[in-house]
Design a protein around this motif. Structure first.
Motif, PDB file in Angstrom:
ATOM      1  N   VAL A 122       0.821  -1.225   0.000  1.00  0.00           N
ATOM      2  CA  VAL A 122       0.000   0.000   0.000  1.00  0.00           C
ATOM      3  C   VAL A 122       0.850   1.268   0.000  1.00  0.00           C
ATOM      4  O   VAL A 122       0.585   2.193  -0.792  1.00  0.00           O
ATOM      5  CB  VAL A 122      -1.017  -0.028   1.157  1.00  0.00           C
ATOM      6  N   PRO A 123       1.889   1.404   0.846  1.00  0.00           N
ATOM      7  CA  PRO A 123       2.703   2.620   0.759  1.00  0.00           C
ATOM      8  C   PRO A 123       3.369   2.800  -0.599  1.00  0.00           C
ATOM      9  O   PRO A 123       3.506   3.939  -1.078  1.00  0.00           O
ATOM     10  CB  PRO A 123       3.761   2.415   1.861  1.00  0.00           C
ATOM     11  N   ILE A 124       3.784   1.695  -1.224  1.00  0.00           N
ATOM     12  CA  ILE A 124       4.389   1.780  -2.558  1.00  0.00           C
ATOM     13  C   ILE A 124       3.366   2.297  -3.564  1.00  0.00           C
ATOM     14  O   ILE A 124       3.622   3.239  -4.330  1.00  0.00           O
ATOM     15  CB  ILE A 124       4.932   0.408  -2.985  1.00  0.00           C
ATOM     16  N   ILE A 125       2.203   1.682  -3.567  1.00  0.00           N
ATOM     17  CA  ILE A 125       1.155   2.042  -4.528  1.00  0.00           C
ATOM     18  C   ILE A 125       0.684   3.479  -4.313  1.00  0.00           C
ATOM     19  O   ILE A 125       0.556   4.257  -5.276  1.00  0.00           O
ATOM     20  CB  ILE A 125      -0.017   1.051  -4.417  1.00  0.00           C
ATOM     21  N   GLU A 126       0.430   3.851  -3.078  1.00  0.00           N
ATOM     22  CA  GLU A 126      -0.066   5.202  -2.798  1.00  0.00           C
ATOM     23  C   GLU A 126       0.934   6.274  -3.216  1.00  0.00           C
ATOM     24  O   GLU A 126       0.541   7.345  -3.684  1.00  0.00           O
ATOM     25  CB  GLU A 126      -0.385   5.342  -1.313  1.00  0.00           C
ATOM     26  N   THR A 127       2.217   6.002  -3.060  1.00  0.00           N
ATOM     27  CA  THR A 127       3.232   7.003  -3.407  1.00  0.00           C
ATOM     28  C   THR A 127       3.439   7.090  -4.916  1.00  0.00           C
ATOM     29  O   THR A 127       3.619   8.179  -5.469  1.00  0.00           O
ATOM     30  CB  THR A 127       4.562   6.679  -2.700  1.00  0.00           C
ATOM     31  N   LEU A 128       3.403   5.968  -5.576  1.00  0.00           N
ATOM     32  CA  LEU A 128       3.587   5.958  -7.026  1.00  0.00           C
ATOM     33  C   LEU A 128       2.377   6.495  -7.787  1.00  0.00           C
ATOM     34  O   LEU A 128       2.516   7.139  -8.832  1.00  0.00           O
ATOM     35  CB  LEU A 128       3.849   4.532  -7.509  1.00  0.00           C
ATOM     36  N   SER A 129       1.200   6.235  -7.282  1.00  0.00           N
ATOM     37  CA  SER A 129      -0.029   6.372  -8.060  1.00  0.00           C
ATOM     38  C   SER A 129      -0.232   7.732  -8.733  1.00  0.00           C
ATOM     39  O   SER A 129      -0.659   7.778  -9.887  1.00  0.00           O
ATOM     40  CB  SER A 129      -1.244   6.029  -7.195  1.00  0.00           C
ATOM     41  N   PRO A 130       0.057   8.856  -8.081  1.00  0.00           N
ATOM     42  CA  PRO A 130      -0.233  10.135  -8.739  1.00  0.00           C
ATOM     43  C   PRO A 130       0.589  10.414  -9.988  1.00  0.00           C
ATOM     44  O   PRO A 130       0.215  11.282 -10.785  1.00  0.00           O
ATOM     45  CB  PRO A 130       0.099  11.163  -7.636  1.00  0.00           C
ATOM     46  N   ASP A 131       1.705   9.705 -10.176  1.00  0.00           N
ATOM     47  CA  ASP A 131       2.662  10.132 -11.191  1.00  0.00           C
ATOM     48  C   ASP A 131       3.059   9.090 -12.221  1.00  0.00           C
ATOM     49  O   ASP A 131       3.884   9.382 -13.079  1.00  0.00           O
ATOM     50  CB  ASP A 131       3.939  10.631 -10.498  1.00  0.00           C
ATOM     51  N   VAL A 132       2.527   7.883 -12.166  1.00  0.00           N
ATOM     52  CA  VAL A 132       2.961   6.870 -13.125  1.00  0.00           C
ATOM     53  C   VAL A 132       1.910   6.668 -14.208  1.00  0.00           C
ATOM     54  O   VAL A 132       0.716   6.837 -13.982  1.00  0.00           O
ATOM     55  CB  VAL A 132       3.306   5.535 -12.425  1.00  0.00           C
ATOM     56  N   ASP A 133       2.395   6.309 -15.399  1.00  0.00           N
ATOM     57  CA  ASP A 133       1.511   6.103 -16.549  1.00  0.00           C
ATOM     58  C   ASP A 133       0.952   4.693 -16.614  1.00  0.00           C
ATOM     59  O   ASP A 133      -0.099   4.462 -17.211  1.00  0.00           O
ATOM     60  CB  ASP A 133       2.274   6.398 -17.844  1.00  0.00           C
ATOM     61  N   LEU A 134       1.687   3.761 -16.021  1.00  0.00           N
ATOM     62  CA  LEU A 134       1.244   2.368 -16.012  1.00  0.00           C
ATOM     63  C   LEU A 134       1.899   1.670 -14.831  1.00  0.00           C
ATOM     64  O   LEU A 134       2.835   2.178 -14.216  1.00  0.00           O
ATOM     65  CB  LEU A 134       1.602   1.674 -17.329  1.00  0.00           C
ATOM     66  N   TRP A 135       1.386   0.480 -14.525  1.00  0.00           N
ATOM     67  CA  TRP A 135       1.926  -0.330 -13.432  1.00  0.00           C
ATOM     68  C   TRP A 135       2.709  -1.493 -14.010  1.00  0.00           C
ATOM     69  O   TRP A 135       2.282  -2.115 -14.983  1.00  0.00           O
ATOM     70  CB  TRP A 135       0.796  -0.870 -12.558  1.00  0.00           C
ATOM     71  N   LEU A 136       3.859  -1.789 -13.385  1.00  0.00           N
ATOM     72  CA  LEU A 136       4.662  -2.928 -13.802  1.00  0.00           C
ATOM     73  C   LEU A 136       5.028  -3.759 -12.574  1.00  0.00           C
ATOM     74  O   LEU A 136       5.919  -3.401 -11.805  1.00  0.00           O
ATOM     75  CB  LEU A 136       5.932  -2.463 -14.525  1.00  0.00           C
ATOM     76  N   ALA A 137       4.296  -4.844 -12.374  1.00  0.00           N
ATOM     77  CA  ALA A 137       4.631  -5.802 -11.320  1.00  0.00           C
ATOM     78  C   ALA A 137       5.709  -6.708 -11.882  1.00  0.00           C
ATOM     79  O   ALA A 137       5.440  -7.542 -12.748  1.00  0.00           O
ATOM     80  CB  ALA A 137       3.400  -6.591 -10.910  1.00  0.00           C
ATOM     81  N   GLU A 138       6.948  -6.537 -11.430  1.00  0.00           N
ATOM     82  CA  GLU A 138       8.065  -7.195 -12.109  1.00  0.00           C
ATOM     83  C   GLU A 138       8.767  -8.223 -11.231  1.00  0.00           C
ATOM     84  O   GLU A 138       8.673  -8.211 -10.016  1.00  0.00           O
ATOM     85  CB  GLU A 138       9.060  -6.161 -12.634  1.00  0.00           C
ATOM     86  N   THR A 139       9.450  -9.135 -11.936  1.00  0.00           N
ATOM     87  CA  THR A 139      10.213 -10.214 -11.294  1.00  0.00           C
ATOM     88  C   THR A 139       9.317 -11.015 -10.349  1.00  0.00           C
ATOM     89  O   THR A 139       9.711 -11.376  -9.248  1.00  0.00           O
ATOM     90  CB  THR A 139      11.459  -9.663 -10.557  1.00  0.00           C
ATOM     91  N   GLN A 140       8.119 -11.302 -10.807  1.00  0.00           N
ATOM     92  CA  GLN A 140       7.153 -12.020  -9.979  1.00  0.00           C
ATOM     93  C   GLN A 140       7.340 -13.525 -10.112  1.00  0.00           C
ATOM     94  O   GLN A 140       7.532 -14.041 -11.209  1.00  0.00           O
ATOM     95  CB  GLN A 140       5.724 -11.646 -10.391  1.00  0.00           C
ATOM     96  N   SER A 141       7.277 -14.222  -8.976  1.00  0.00           N
ATOM     97  CA  SER A 141       7.383 -15.679  -9.012  1.00  0.00           C
ATOM     98  C   SER A 141       6.340 -16.350  -8.136  1.00  0.00           C
ATOM     99  O   SER A 141       6.382 -17.577  -7.959  1.00  0.00           O
ATOM    100  CB  SER A 141       8.785 -16.121  -8.574  1.00  0.00           C
ATOM    101  N   CYS A 142       5.384 -15.579  -7.623  1.00  0.00           N
ATOM    102  CA  CYS A 142       4.354 -16.136  -6.749  1.00  0.00           C
ATOM    103  C   CYS A 142       2.997 -15.609  -7.206  1.00  0.00           C
ATOM    104  O   CYS A 142       2.721 -14.409  -7.105  1.00  0.00           O
ATOM    105  CB  CYS A 142       4.619 -15.725  -5.300  1.00  0.00           C
ATOM    106  N   LEU A 143       2.160 -16.466  -7.726  1.00  0.00           N
ATOM    107  CA  LEU A 143       0.892 -16.026  -8.303  1.00  0.00           C
ATOM    108  C   LEU A 143      -0.042 -15.436  -7.262  1.00  0.00           C
ATOM    109  O   LEU A 143      -0.804 -14.506  -7.559  1.00  0.00           O
ATOM    110  CB  LEU A 143       0.219 -17.195  -9.027  1.00  0.00           C
ATOM    111  N   GLN A 144      -0.009 -15.936  -6.041  1.00  0.00           N
ATOM    112  CA  GLN A 144      -0.873 -15.359  -5.014  1.00  0.00           C
ATOM    113  C   GLN A 144      -0.471 -13.918  -4.718  1.00  0.00           C
ATOM    114  O   GLN A 144      -1.341 -13.051  -4.522  1.00  0.00           O
ATOM    115  CB  GLN A 144      -0.818 -16.198  -3.730  1.00  0.00           C
ATOM    116  N   GLU A 145       0.819 -13.633  -4.710  1.00  0.00           N
ATOM    117  CA  GLU A 145       1.259 -12.253  -4.508  1.00  0.00           C
ATOM    118  C   GLU A 145       0.793 -11.361  -5.648  1.00  0.00           C
ATOM    119  O   GLU A 145       0.338 -10.235  -5.425  1.00  0.00           O
ATOM    120  CB  GLU A 145       2.783 -12.196  -4.379  1.00  0.00           C
ATOM    121  N   VAL A 146       0.907 -11.861  -6.881  1.00  0.00           N
ATOM    122  CA  VAL A 146       0.438 -11.078  -8.032  1.00  0.00           C
ATOM    123  C   VAL A 146      -1.022 -10.687  -7.858  1.00  0.00           C
ATOM    124  O   VAL A 146      -1.403  -9.527  -8.054  1.00  0.00           O
ATOM    125  CB  VAL A 146       0.629 -11.887  -9.339  1.00  0.00           C
TER     126      VAL A 146
END
Length: 291
Positions: A122-146
């Motif tokens: 949540v702190p990551i998302i809330e801080t990024l949200s006002p200024d990013v054009d898209l979201w990139l969930a990267e280097t993911q290896s756990c589907l439940q986390e995704v």
């Protein structure tokens, strides 16, 4: 075709920016933010049409729980500022992707703890949200986390990309995430969440082509991409902060381009680089894949 940037963290290290484990690329946000901006600028000048915010290591796994609680939002804000300044100074329309990193460490699906997902994400998302054009969930290896992180992101129409890291084993008949989960399982989740693009990153370029073929068979209409690393193969004991891995000497810009051409021919339309892939590599991609 969109050209992505390369590996910001290892580019910082190559330039002599403050860089060590366990803080990894987060250290430069404290001590050398101007170098972060310059790395973004160099990737843009090389042809990157999408750059990713340098907050990958701003998680407790890298900076510790206390520093995360106290300074995460400040560090992520610094990462955003440097990306925005790079776009402004280059006078381009470069898109900024907000990095949603693996919350419990790269490759470490075994450390996943659903009870702590929200307090980190949540702190990551809330801080990024006002200024990013898209979201990139990267280097993911756990589907439940995704799935859990995706559920926390504002649903406001911005593209949402997920990038999986694969087992570095070219002898496997099927591609597997580092958790052991299959692309069949991943494809079901991508459909369920209505994700806009799936990519493969932070693994050997040699294992990505097979994964692209598999994903295009499973979801033919989905946008697919890739950004490999330049590390030697990482086995199941690999972890993200127990040293600084050597970068391959054979994976020069021309060799990387050869891999990227194969990915493009297989249907990939989002191509860049991960750890160890420099602006020189991205320049080759931009020149030849955009033809």
């Amino acid at each position: 075709m969109k050209i992505l940037d390369g590996g910001v963290g290892r580019e910082l290290e190559r330039r002599g920016a403050p860089f060590r484990q366990p803080e990894w690329s987060a250290l430069a946000l404290w001590e050398a933010p101007e170098i972060v901006k310059q790395v973004h600028i160099d990737f843009i000048n090389a042809g990157a049409e999408v750059i990713t915010t340098n907050n990958y290591a701003v998680v407790p796994f890298h900076i510790g729980q206390d520093k995360f609680n106290q300074e995460a939002k400040l560090l992520i804000s610094t990462a955003i500022q440097q990306a925005k300044r790079a776009v402004e100074e280059t006078k381009t329309n470069t898109l900024i992707a907000g990095s949603l990193p693996p919350l419990f460490g790269s490759y470490r699906a075994d450390l996943f703890d659903q009870s702590h997902v929200a307090e980190i994400a949540v702190p990551i998302i809330e801080t990024l949200s006002p200024d990013v054009d898209l979201w990139l969930a990267e280097t993911q290896s756990c589907l439940q986390e995704v799935e859990m992180v995706h559920n926390l992101v504002p649903k406001d129409g911005r593209p949402y990309w997920v990038s999986f890291t694969l087992q570095d084993n070219i002898s496997l008949a099927q591609s597997h995430l580092r958790s052991g989960e299959t692309l069949i399982e991943a494809a079901k989740l991508i459909q369920k969440l209505n994700i806009d693009a799936v990519l493969f990153n932070c693994c050997q370029p040699e294992v990505i082509l097979q994964a692209i073929h598999e994903m295009k068979q499973l979801l033919p209409d989905l946008q697919v991409g890739a950004y490999a690393n330049a590390f030697a193969p990482q086995d199941e004991t690999a972890t993200a902060n127990d040293g600084i891995d050597a970068v391959r000497t054979d994976l020069d810009p021309n060799m990387y381009l050869n891999f990227a051409k194969q990915w493009q021919n297989a249907g990939a339309s989002l191509i860049g680089g991960c750890c160890g892939i420099s602006p020189a590599h991205i320049k080759q991609l931009s020149i030849h894949l955009k033809e």
